[in-house]
Design a protein around this motif. Structure first.
Motif, PDB file in Angstrom:
ATOM      1  N   GLY A 137      -1.687  74.871  25.594  1.00  0.00           N
ATOM      2  CA  GLY A 137      -0.649  75.890  25.767  1.00  0.00           C
ATOM      3  C   GLY A 137      -1.228  77.211  26.224  1.00  0.00           C
ATOM      4  N   GLY A 138      -2.435  77.521  25.759  1.00  0.00           N
ATOM      5  CA  GLY A 138      -3.078  78.770  26.162  1.00  0.00           C
ATOM      6  C   GLY A 138      -3.355  78.836  27.648  1.00  0.00           C
ATOM      7  N   THR A 139      -3.585  77.674  28.286  1.00  0.00           N
ATOM      8  CA  THR A 139      -3.872  77.677  29.723  1.00  0.00           C
ATOM      9  C   THR A 139      -2.686  78.186  30.531  1.00  0.00           C
ATOM     10  OG1 THR A 139      -3.110  75.393  30.098  1.00  0.00           O
ATOM     11  CG2 THR A 139      -5.411  75.697  29.459  1.00  0.00           C
ATOM     12  N   LEU A 140      -1.481  78.159  29.961  1.00  0.00           N
ATOM     13  CA  LEU A 140      -0.302  78.647  30.681  1.00  0.00           C
ATOM     14  C   LEU A 140      -0.433  80.131  31.012  1.00  0.00           C
ATOM     15  CD1 LEU A 140       2.452  76.823  28.596  1.00  0.00           C
ATOM     16  CD2 LEU A 140       1.652  76.221  30.892  1.00  0.00           C
ATOM     17  N   GLY A 141      -1.291  80.837  30.265  1.00  0.00           N
ATOM     18  CA  GLY A 141      -1.511  82.250  30.547  1.00  0.00           C
ATOM     19  C   GLY A 141      -2.171  82.487  31.888  1.00  0.00           C
ATOM     20  N   PHE A 142      -2.782  81.451  32.460  1.00  0.00           N
ATOM     21  CA  PHE A 142      -3.430  81.576  33.767  1.00  0.00           C
ATOM     22  C   PHE A 142      -2.463  81.262  34.897  1.00  0.00           C
ATOM     23  CE2 PHE A 142      -7.106  80.776  36.703  1.00  0.00           C
ATOM     24  CZ  PHE A 142      -7.800  81.940  36.419  1.00  0.00           C
ATOM     25  N   LEU A 143      -1.278  80.701  34.554  1.00  0.00           N
ATOM     26  CA  LEU A 143      -0.316  80.274  35.561  1.00  0.00           C
ATOM     27  C   LEU A 143       0.975  81.083  35.528  1.00  0.00           C
ATOM     28  CD1 LEU A 143       0.610  78.230  37.750  1.00  0.00           C
ATOM     29  CD2 LEU A 143       1.369  76.733  35.889  1.00  0.00           C
ATOM     30  N   ILE A 144       1.558  81.241  34.349  1.00  0.00           N
ATOM     31  CA  ILE A 144       2.829  81.951  34.245  1.00  0.00           C
ATOM     32  C   ILE A 144       2.590  83.441  34.476  1.00  0.00           C
ATOM     33  CG2 ILE A 144       4.705  82.560  32.668  1.00  0.00           C
ATOM     34  CD1 ILE A 144       4.401  79.846  31.378  1.00  0.00           C
ATOM     35  N   PRO A 145       3.359  84.063  35.379  1.00  0.00           N
ATOM     36  CA  PRO A 145       3.144  85.493  35.648  1.00  0.00           C
ATOM     37  C   PRO A 145       3.433  86.339  34.410  1.00  0.00           C
ATOM     38  CG  PRO A 145       5.200  84.727  36.631  1.00  0.00           C
ATOM     39  CD  PRO A 145       4.479  83.502  36.138  1.00  0.00           C
ATOM     40  N   PRO A 146       2.674  87.437  34.267  1.00  0.00           N
ATOM     41  CA  PRO A 146       1.709  88.073  35.179  1.00  0.00           C
ATOM     42  C   PRO A 146       0.301  87.505  35.004  1.00  0.00           C
ATOM     43  CG  PRO A 146       2.002  89.455  33.268  1.00  0.00           C
ATOM     44  CD  PRO A 146       2.882  88.254  33.052  1.00  0.00           C
ATOM     45  N   SER A 147      -0.066  86.529  35.820  1.00  0.00           N
ATOM     46  CA  SER A 147      -1.336  85.823  35.689  1.00  0.00           C
ATOM     47  C   SER A 147      -2.482  86.600  36.325  1.00  0.00           C
ATOM     48  CB  SER A 147      -1.213  84.454  36.361  1.00  0.00           C
ATOM     49  OG  SER A 147      -2.465  83.921  36.694  1.00  0.00           O
ATOM     50  N   THR A 148      -3.551  86.814  35.560  1.00  0.00           N
ATOM     51  CA  THR A 148      -4.738  87.461  36.127  1.00  0.00           C
ATOM     52  C   THR A 148      -5.361  86.572  37.210  1.00  0.00           C
ATOM     53  OG1 THR A 148      -6.047  86.531  34.296  1.00  0.00           O
ATOM     54  CG2 THR A 148      -5.291  88.811  34.080  1.00  0.00           C
ATOM     55  N   ILE A 164      -7.809  74.837  37.974  1.00  0.00           N
ATOM     56  CA  ILE A 164      -8.700  75.680  37.173  1.00  0.00           C
ATOM     57  C   ILE A 164      -8.266  75.659  35.710  1.00  0.00           C
ATOM     58  CG2 ILE A 164      -9.377  78.081  36.751  1.00  0.00           C
ATOM     59  CD1 ILE A 164      -9.408  78.417  39.831  1.00  0.00           C
ATOM     60  N   GLU A 165      -6.941  75.641  35.474  1.00  0.00           N
ATOM     61  CA  GLU A 165      -6.430  75.497  34.103  1.00  0.00           C
ATOM     62  C   GLU A 165      -6.979  74.232  33.454  1.00  0.00           C
ATOM     63  OE1 GLU A 165      -2.160  75.506  34.717  1.00  0.00           O
ATOM     64  OE2 GLU A 165      -2.002  77.191  33.342  1.00  0.00           O
ATOM     65  N   MET A 166      -7.004  73.150  34.216  1.00  0.00           N
ATOM     66  CA  MET A 166      -7.518  71.888  33.685  1.00  0.00           C
ATOM     67  C   MET A 166      -8.983  72.038  33.280  1.00  0.00           C
ATOM     68  SD  MET A 166      -5.671  69.401  36.490  1.00  0.00           S
ATOM     69  CE  MET A 166      -6.383  67.870  35.911  1.00  0.00           C
ATOM     70  N   GLY A 167      -9.739  72.814  34.057  1.00  0.00           N
ATOM     71  CA  GLY A 167     -11.137  73.053  33.716  1.00  0.00           C
ATOM     72  C   GLY A 167     -11.319  73.797  32.414  1.00  0.00           C
ATOM     73  N   MET A 168     -10.266  74.542  32.004  1.00  0.00           N
ATOM     74  CA  MET A 168     -10.360  75.312  30.762  1.00  0.00           C
ATOM     75  C   MET A 168     -10.322  74.431  29.513  1.00  0.00           C
ATOM     76  SD  MET A 168      -7.902  78.579  31.561  1.00  0.00           S
ATOM     77  CE  MET A 168      -8.318  79.781  32.818  1.00  0.00           C
ATOM     78  N   ILE A 169      -9.918  73.150  29.681  1.00  0.00           N
ATOM     79  CA  ILE A 169      -9.842  72.285  28.505  1.00  0.00           C
ATOM     80  C   ILE A 169     -10.619  70.984  28.713  1.00  0.00           C
ATOM     81  CG2 ILE A 169      -7.686  73.205  27.587  1.00  0.00           C
ATOM     82  CD1 ILE A 169      -6.186  70.947  28.943  1.00  0.00           C
ATOM     83  N   THR A 170     -11.500  70.956  29.731  1.00  0.00           N
ATOM     84  CA  THR A 170     -12.311  69.759  29.938  1.00  0.00           C
ATOM     85  C   THR A 170     -13.738  69.988  29.440  1.00  0.00           C
ATOM     86  OG1 THR A 170     -12.774  70.499  32.202  1.00  0.00           O
ATOM     87  CG2 THR A 170     -11.015  68.906  31.915  1.00  0.00           C
ATOM     88  N   PRO A 171     -14.383  68.953  28.897  1.00  0.00           N
ATOM     89  CA  PRO A 171     -15.774  69.087  28.451  1.00  0.00           C
ATOM     90  C   PRO A 171     -16.708  69.173  29.651  1.00  0.00           C
ATOM     91  CG  PRO A 171     -15.011  66.820  28.219  1.00  0.00           C
ATOM     92  CD  PRO A 171     -13.826  67.626  28.649  1.00  0.00           C
TER      93      PRO A 171
END
Length: 434
Positions: A149-160, A372-379
């Protein structure tokens, strides 16, 4: 040595510096400056360092970053994030895995405040994980839901992520923000579907919460309504053409401060903490932009992007075959690099290739951010996994990585839908800007 050879050596040095944990901004600065020096001399390299550094920090659009980060930090220290979670739980908590679904909904809404993946995972993790532990949720499901759920912060505006992508590619921040809304809602729905499936297969992993009376549901929603209204005013104002993205960020930050003051939720110590966190985050992002601005001219004179594009064309994979190769490369890099590093290092190289194959640059921005979001939760790196591990305390990393697997499958499904139906990403920006 040819410029291409120097460029390849520079890329190798860049990854070497990142592997030994050199901050990404300084790694890019060093490679860009000394690489340019090698090809054009010290005088030209010094000129690039000065002019590109100034142009980076003088970019008016970057004001969005500190304003929206401040908005998120004020919301966190004032306790508004708890209200978002309580409202989500009141409405979906009675379903299978309801508390985890409420966590994902809370992450989605808070993402529209903070624009940061890490901030979303930390803030909602502190609120939701103790509640899920109290109700007997499986550690894998509870931590996996927060990490994903935290990865949504990279997608849902206002996304850095979108802000950096816009700076690197000179695309419209407003169009990118609008492009992230429907994919963000799609991923939120897919995450909740994944939770329902996990809880159906193993009811003990996500037990139902106690039903909340309808009147209390509306009362709790009403308590969260002011912050939701600020989100609607800020993001909706961009869509309606009332604000530019920069103006929307300032309006949102001002409104949340006024809301916290009128509700007497903002102490001086809390305000100081929010401002200091905002300064720290903004300084990091500004330094990354400066590093990228110094690195990009080096890549330009090495002609690496053109050489890469020619090589991909010669392989004969076609447009979507090339896109598949780029996505696989992102997934591999995501195992070793954090999201911002991947974005600023790769976009100057792959963006010209993508545009040359005729893909819409706004659509590709959404695709790149999701990968990139997927990379945030992959080993083995999985930045959000380590963040949640710090909040959860005694939950092993292997448990969290196992917990994010259903969400990774959901993200792959969402990515395939957006590739198959580009309108999911392009509907809002095209209707807004024509």
């Amino acid at each position: 040595m040819t410029p291409v050879t120097v460029g390849l050596i520079g890329i190798a040095c860049l990854f070497g510096l990142l592997i030994i944990r050199t901050p990404v901004a300084f790694a890019m600065l060093a490679v860009g400056f000394f690489g340019y020096w090698t090809l054009e001399g010290s005088r030209s390299a010094g000129g690039v360092l000065l002019t590109e550094s100034y142009s980076a920090v003088a970019n008016y659009n970057l004001i969005i970053v500190p304003m929206f980060v401040l908005l998120g930090n004020i919301s966190a220290v004032s306790g508004f994030s708890r209200g978002l979670y309580d409202a989500a739980f009141a409405w979906v908590g009675r379903f299978k895995g309801g508390l985890a679904s409420a966590s994902v909904l809370g992450c989605a809404v808070f993402a529209a405040v903070s624009g940061s993946s890490v901030a979303t995972a930390v803030t909602l993790g502190r609120v939701a994980l103790p509640e899920m532990r109290r109700l007997g949720y499986a550690p894998s499901l509870s931590t996996g839901a927060i990490a994903a759920g935290g990865t949504l912060g990279f997608l849902i505006p206002p996304s850095t992520g979108f802000v950096l992508y816009a700076v690197l590619t000179e695309e419209s921040i407003g169009r990118l923000f609008m492009a992230g809304i429907l994919p963000g809602l799609l991923l939120t729905g897919l995450f909740m579907g994944a939770i329902w499936i996990v809880a159906t297969l193993d009811p003990k992993a996500g037990p139902r919460g106690e039903p909340v009376p309808l009147g209390k549901r509306f009362r709790v929603l009403g308590q969260a309504a002011p912050l939701l209204a600020i989100i609607v005013i800020s993001i909706g104002g961009i869509y309606a053409g009332v604000f530019t993205p920069v103006e929307a960020s300032g309006v949102g930050a001002a409104l949340v401060i006024l809301l916290a003051l009128t509700r007497r939720r903002l102490t001086f110590a809390g305000f100081r903490e929010a401002v200091l966190n905002t300064l720290s985050t903004s300084a990091m992002l500004y330094m990354i932009v400066i590093g990228a601005n110094v690195l990009n001219p080096f890549f330009a004179i090495t002609r690496i992007p053109e050489a890469l594009g020619d090589s991909l064309v010669e392989l004969g994979f076609g447009a979507y075959g090339t896109l598949f190769v780029i996505i696989i490369a992102y997934l591999i890099l995501g195992m070793f690099m954090d999201g911002l590093s991947m974005l600023v290092v790769t976009i100057p190289i792959v963006f010209p290739v993508v545009v040359a194959f005729g893909f819409d640059p706004i659509w590709f921005g959404v695709v790149a951010v999701i990968v990139i979001e997927m990379g945030m939760i992959t080993p083995p790196v999985g930045l959000n996994v380590f963040v949640v591990r710090g909040v959860a305390g005694d939950v092993p990393l292997t448990t969290i990585f196992r917990g994010v697997m259903p969400f990774l499958i959901a993200m792959i499904l969402g990515l395939l839908l957006i590739i198959a139906i580009p309108g999911i990403a392009l509907l809002l920006p095209n209707s807004m800007f024509g």
